[in-house]
Design an enzyme around this catalytic site. Structure first.
Site, PDB file in Angstrom:
ATOM      1  N   LYS A 148       0.709  -1.218  -0.069  1.00  0.00           N
ATOM      2  CA  LYS A 148      -0.125  -0.069  -0.170  1.00  0.00           C
ATOM      3  C   LYS A 148       0.649   1.281  -0.086  1.00  0.00           C
ATOM      4  O   LYS A 148       1.687   1.398   0.705  1.00  0.00           O
ATOM      5  CB  LYS A 148      -0.878   0.099   1.353  1.00  0.00           C
ATOM      6  CG  LYS A 148      -2.061   1.129   1.226  1.00  0.00           C
ATOM      7  CD  LYS A 148      -2.664   1.368   2.297  1.00  0.00           C
ATOM      8  CE  LYS A 148      -1.909   2.080   3.388  1.00  0.00           C
ATOM      9  NZ  LYS A 148      -1.717   3.720   2.831  1.00  0.00           N
ATOM     10  N   GLU A 156      11.241   1.301   9.435  1.00  0.00           N
ATOM     11  CA  GLU A 156      12.095   2.178   9.177  1.00  0.00           C
ATOM     12  C   GLU A 156      11.549   3.727   9.402  1.00  0.00           C
ATOM     13  O   GLU A 156      10.517   4.095   8.693  1.00  0.00           O
ATOM     14  CB  GLU A 156      12.644   2.138   8.034  1.00  0.00           C
ATOM     15  CG  GLU A 156      13.785   2.653   7.604  1.00  0.00           C
ATOM     16  CD  GLU A 156      13.682   4.263   6.876  1.00  0.00           C
ATOM     17  OE1 GLU A 156      13.830   5.137   7.709  1.00  0.00           O
ATOM     18  OE2 GLU A 156      13.709   4.345   5.558  1.00  0.00           O
ATOM     19  N   CYS A 166      14.152  10.926   5.206  1.00  0.00           N
ATOM     20  CA  CYS A 166      14.429  10.262   6.876  1.00  0.00           C
ATOM     21  C   CYS A 166      15.495  10.447   7.510  1.00  0.00           C
ATOM     22  O   CYS A 166      15.662  10.804   8.817  1.00  0.00           O
ATOM     23  CB  CYS A 166      13.791   8.908   6.751  1.00  0.00           C
ATOM     24  SG  CYS A 166      14.707   7.871   5.723  1.00  0.00           S
ATOM     25  N   GLU A 208      11.363  15.782  14.557  1.00  0.00           N
ATOM     26  CA  GLU A 208      11.477  15.774  12.965  1.00  0.00           C
ATOM     27  C   GLU A 208      10.567  16.679  12.481  1.00  0.00           C
ATOM     28  O   GLU A 208       9.120  16.663  12.721  1.00  0.00           O
ATOM     29  CB  GLU A 208      10.979  14.270  12.820  1.00  0.00           C
ATOM     30  CG  GLU A 208      11.316  14.108  11.260  1.00  0.00           C
ATOM     31  CD  GLU A 208      11.061  12.692  10.782  1.00  0.00           C
ATOM     32  OE1 GLU A 208       9.945  12.088  10.941  1.00  0.00           O
ATOM     33  OE2 GLU A 208      12.127  12.290  10.146  1.00  0.00           O
TER      34      GLU A 208
HETATM   35  P1  NAI Z   1       2.537   8.030   8.413  1.00  0.00           P
HETATM   36  O1  NAI Z   1       3.521   7.492   9.278  1.00  0.00           O
HETATM   37  O2  NAI Z   1       1.325   8.425   9.248  1.00  0.00           O
HETATM   38  O3  NAI Z   1       2.270   7.422   7.084  1.00  0.00           O
HETATM   39  C1  NAI Z   1       3.026   6.390   6.449  1.00  0.00           C
HETATM   40  C2  NAI Z   1       2.416   5.243   5.937  1.00  0.00           C
HETATM   41  O4  NAI Z   1       1.739   4.403   6.891  1.00  0.00           O
HETATM   42  C3  NAI Z   1       1.154   5.848   4.922  1.00  0.00           C
HETATM   43  O5  NAI Z   1       1.281   4.806   3.930  1.00  0.00           O
HETATM   44  C4  NAI Z   1       0.100   5.817   5.753  1.00  0.00           C
HETATM   45  O6  NAI Z   1      -1.086   5.227   4.878  1.00  0.00           O
HETATM   46  C5  NAI Z   1       0.109   4.325   6.546  1.00  0.00           C
HETATM   47  N1  NAI Z   1      -0.338   4.462   7.959  1.00  0.00           N
HETATM   48  C6  NAI Z   1      -0.791   5.645   8.679  1.00  0.00           C
HETATM   49  N2  NAI Z   1      -1.396   5.087   9.753  1.00  0.00           N
HETATM   50  C7  NAI Z   1      -1.395   3.722   9.736  1.00  0.00           C
HETATM   51  C8  NAI Z   1      -1.857   2.795  10.546  1.00  0.00           C
HETATM   52  N3  NAI Z   1      -2.497   3.035  11.834  1.00  0.00           N
HETATM   53  N4  NAI Z   1      -1.758   1.391  10.457  1.00  0.00           N
HETATM   54  C9  NAI Z   1      -1.227   1.048   9.009  1.00  0.00           C
HETATM   55  N5  NAI Z   1      -0.701   1.854   8.417  1.00  0.00           N
HETATM   56  C10 NAI Z   1      -0.742   3.335   8.688  1.00  0.00           C
HETATM   57  O7  NAI Z   1       3.252   9.576   7.971  1.00  0.00           O
HETATM   58  P2  NAI Z   1       2.321  10.930   7.950  1.00  0.00           P
HETATM   59  O8  NAI Z   1       1.284  11.094   8.404  1.00  0.00           O
HETATM   60  O9  NAI Z   1       2.058  10.917   6.200  1.00  0.00           O
HETATM   61  O10 NAI Z   1       3.321  11.643   8.143  1.00  0.00           O
HETATM   62  C11 NAI Z   1       3.632  12.533   9.243  1.00  0.00           C
HETATM   63  C12 NAI Z   1       4.972  12.573   9.535  1.00  0.00           C
HETATM   64  O11 NAI Z   1       5.863  11.370   9.570  1.00  0.00           O
HETATM   65  C13 NAI Z   1       5.698  13.431   8.829  1.00  0.00           C
HETATM   66  O12 NAI Z   1       5.581  14.813   8.933  1.00  0.00           O
HETATM   67  C14 NAI Z   1       7.081  12.895   8.848  1.00  0.00           C
HETATM   68  O13 NAI Z   1       7.791  13.654  10.018  1.00  0.00           O
HETATM   69  C15 NAI Z   1       7.180  11.427   9.292  1.00  0.00           C
HETATM   70  N6  NAI Z   1       7.469  10.777   8.041  1.00  0.00           N
HETATM   71  C16 NAI Z   1       8.633   9.988   8.052  1.00  0.00           C
HETATM   72  C17 NAI Z   1       8.937   9.423   6.906  1.00  0.00           C
HETATM   73  C18 NAI Z   1      10.066   8.590   6.875  1.00  0.00           C
HETATM   74  O14 NAI Z   1      10.712   8.072   5.662  1.00  0.00           O
HETATM   75  N7  NAI Z   1      10.663   8.097   8.035  1.00  0.00           N
HETATM   76  C19 NAI Z   1       7.978   9.174   5.655  1.00  0.00           C
HETATM   77  C20 NAI Z   1       6.806   9.802   5.974  1.00  0.00           C
HETATM   78  C21 NAI Z   1       6.490  10.773   7.014  1.00  0.00           C
END
Ligand code: NAI
Ligand code: MG
Length: 503
Positions: free
Chosen positions: A201, A276, A310, A407
């Protein structure tokens, strides 16, 4: 950055191929077929360069997730993929990489339209890196083997003991929006090489290139049900994937907050989990460097991909004796990194991915100012439409401020001074994260000392953010669990079976 033309932030026209792709009916890819959702919920696709809706994708229902998992379960259990000769898995994966490369231009454009990153960056970085993830892992399909082991407490020949490596099973893979295609390929490659089957996904903000990848999966000749791609929201579809009893492993890249939640949610069924997560990576600049050479590197460490990385070098530590020169040098790159629409061929940095991310980043900048930080560059949003934030340097910061601790995931660097090596090592480690770190020095001993003192999954010397599919990648502390890429990457998709036969 002050005298921009009125059309500066206007997105360019999409190609005919991109328009045709956007006009497709929203569907899911299950069992090598495009299928309708059981419900009719959709999610808007937005171009962050304009802030406009440009299409819709399916918001998968619980039933859709169950259907995809069931397809992957059947495909795993009957061995149609894991039972193939490794050479066939290798070849099929390499065909997928060929198709990625043959369609590189459309992949790069769709990534730019969907995520906001400059198309040139997507073409130079995301697409080739995605293809090499697949090619490198394809080779492991034929190279993972068990071993014959002599027991410790038994005479030679009493028993025959050996191990074999088997795929873990059905994998739920959930990826974020910052490198959508690359993250998708980085996830599926080791799973496919190991013989697993997949439900993947993408993030709800950036589904397009993963959907295009589904076309290539079908064309490359993977058996039906090996790679299933569903789009949808995290708290619904993603949650269902993580809790599904027929899923054996969850691989996630995203926020630390959701990573922790996923880890908890995967516990009831004791799934294998790799995570990650976030970072607040330090960039340490020692006094012996040529500042003119190093400052652009420090700037690239934070402004590449609008800081939505990240391993972004978001905490800059420059030695007191060169601090002002470093700040000047980073600020001098401001015009180069000035944001532009993603299809502007002159652009090096695009808008942020979404309104949500824009609000979050601007909120941090405001909080930093309230807490007493000074803005050495940027700090503002230059356009009315689209999610553009100017490259920003904050100085006069202290370790208690949220801009230093948390972050931000935007083009915002906080800069601090230091005087000696132990002091900067301690400051670099003063964070709950431990993903990456950059050290800039000409002194080999200093380099090794800092590489050993800094608690991070990857330490870069005189560079930052360099990632290669052969080298393991992952986090210490709250930056993650497990390693991806390299041999470690495939290990994370394998079980070890021990066989002991009495002779
Ligand atoms: P997120 O962690 O909520 O989303 C990432 C993925 O997880 C998406 O595919 C989302 O649909 C999925 N997801 C969200 N909630 C879930 C759940 N309860 N169960 C299973 N899957 C779930 O990140 P978001 O909200 O897009 O961004 C928030 C913050 O996260 C950003 O501002 C940034 O600081 C951080 N982030 C870090 C990343 C990295 O590469 N380490 C990448 C994206 C965001
Ligand atoms: Mg979220």
């Amino acid at each position: 950055m002050n005298d921009l033309s009125p059309t500066h932030f206007q997105q360019r026209e999409y190609s005919a191929a991109a328009k045709a792709f956007l006009a497709r009916t929203p569907q899911l890819f299950i069992n090598n077929e495009w299928v309708n959702s059981s419900a009719d919920a959709t999610i808007p696709v937005e171009d962050p360069s304009s802030g406009k809706e440009i299409g819709r994708v399916v918001d998968a229902s619980d039933k859709d997730v169950d259907r995809a998992v069931s397809a992957a379960r059947v495909a795993f259990d009957d061995g149609r993929w894991s039972g193939l000769p490794p050479i066939q898995r290798d070849r099929t994966m390499n065909r997928l990489a060929d198709l990625l490369e043959a369609n590189a231009d459309l992949f790069a454009e769709l990534e730019a339209i969907d995520n906001g990153k400059p198309k040139g960056m997507a073409a130079a970085v995301d697409v080739p890196a995605a293809a090499s993830q697949i090619r490198f892992m394809a080779g492991w399909a034929s190279k993972v083997n068990g071993e014959v082991i002599q027991p410790y407490t038994m005479p030679t020949g009493a028993v025959f003991g050996y191990t074999s490596r088997e795929p873990v099973g059905v994998c739920a893979q959930i990826v974020p929006w910052n490198f959508p295609l690359l993250m998708a390929c980085l996830k599926i490659a080791p799973a496919l090489a190991a013989g697993c089957t997949i439900v993947l996904k993408p993030a709800e903000q950036t589904s397009l290139t993963t959907l295009l990848l589904a076309d290539m999966v079908a064309q490359a000749g993977f058996p039906a049900g090996v790679v299933n791609i569903i789009t949808g929201n995290g708290h619904t579809a993603g949650d269902r994937m993580v809790k599904h009893p027929d899923v054996d492993k969850v691989a996630f890249t995203g926020s630390t907050e959701i990573g922790k939640l996923i880890n908890r949610n995967a516990t009831d069924t004791l799934k294998h989990v790799t995570l990650e997560l976030g970072g607040k990576s330090p960039v340490v600049i020692m006094p012996d460097v040529d500042v003119a050479e190093v400052a652009p590197g420090a700037a690239g460490a934070i402004f590449f991909n609008s800081g939505q990385v990240c391993v972004a070098g978001s905490r800059l530590f420059a030695h007191s004796s060169i601090f002002d020169k470093v700040i000047e040098g980073v600020a001098a790159t401001g015009p180069f990194w000035g944001p532009r629409p993603s299809l502007d061929p002159e652009g090096h940095m695009g808008p942020l991915v979404s309104k949500e991310q824009f609000d979050k980043v601007m909120g941090y900048i405001e909080a930093g100012k309230r807490d007493g930080a000074s803005v050495a560059m940027g700090g503002d949003a230059p356009a009315t439409d689209g999610y553009y934030v100017n490259p920003t340097i904050l100085v006069d910061v202290n370790p208690q401020m949220s801009v230093v601790r948390e972050e931000i995931f935007g083009p915002v660097v906080v800069a601090q001074r230091f005087d000696d090596l132990d002091e900067v090592a301690k400051a670099a480690n003063d964070t709950c994260y431990g993903l990456g770190a950059g050290v800039w020095t000409r002194d080999v001993a200093t380099m090794h000392k800092l590489a050993s003192k800094i608690k991070a999954g990857t330490v870069w010397g005189n560079c930052h953010g360099v990632i290669d599919t052969a080298l393991p990648f992952g986090g210490y502390k709250e930056s993650g669990v497990g390693r991806e890429q390299g041999r470690n990457g495939i290990e994370a998709y394998l079980e070890t079976k021990t066989v002991i036969i009495q002779m």
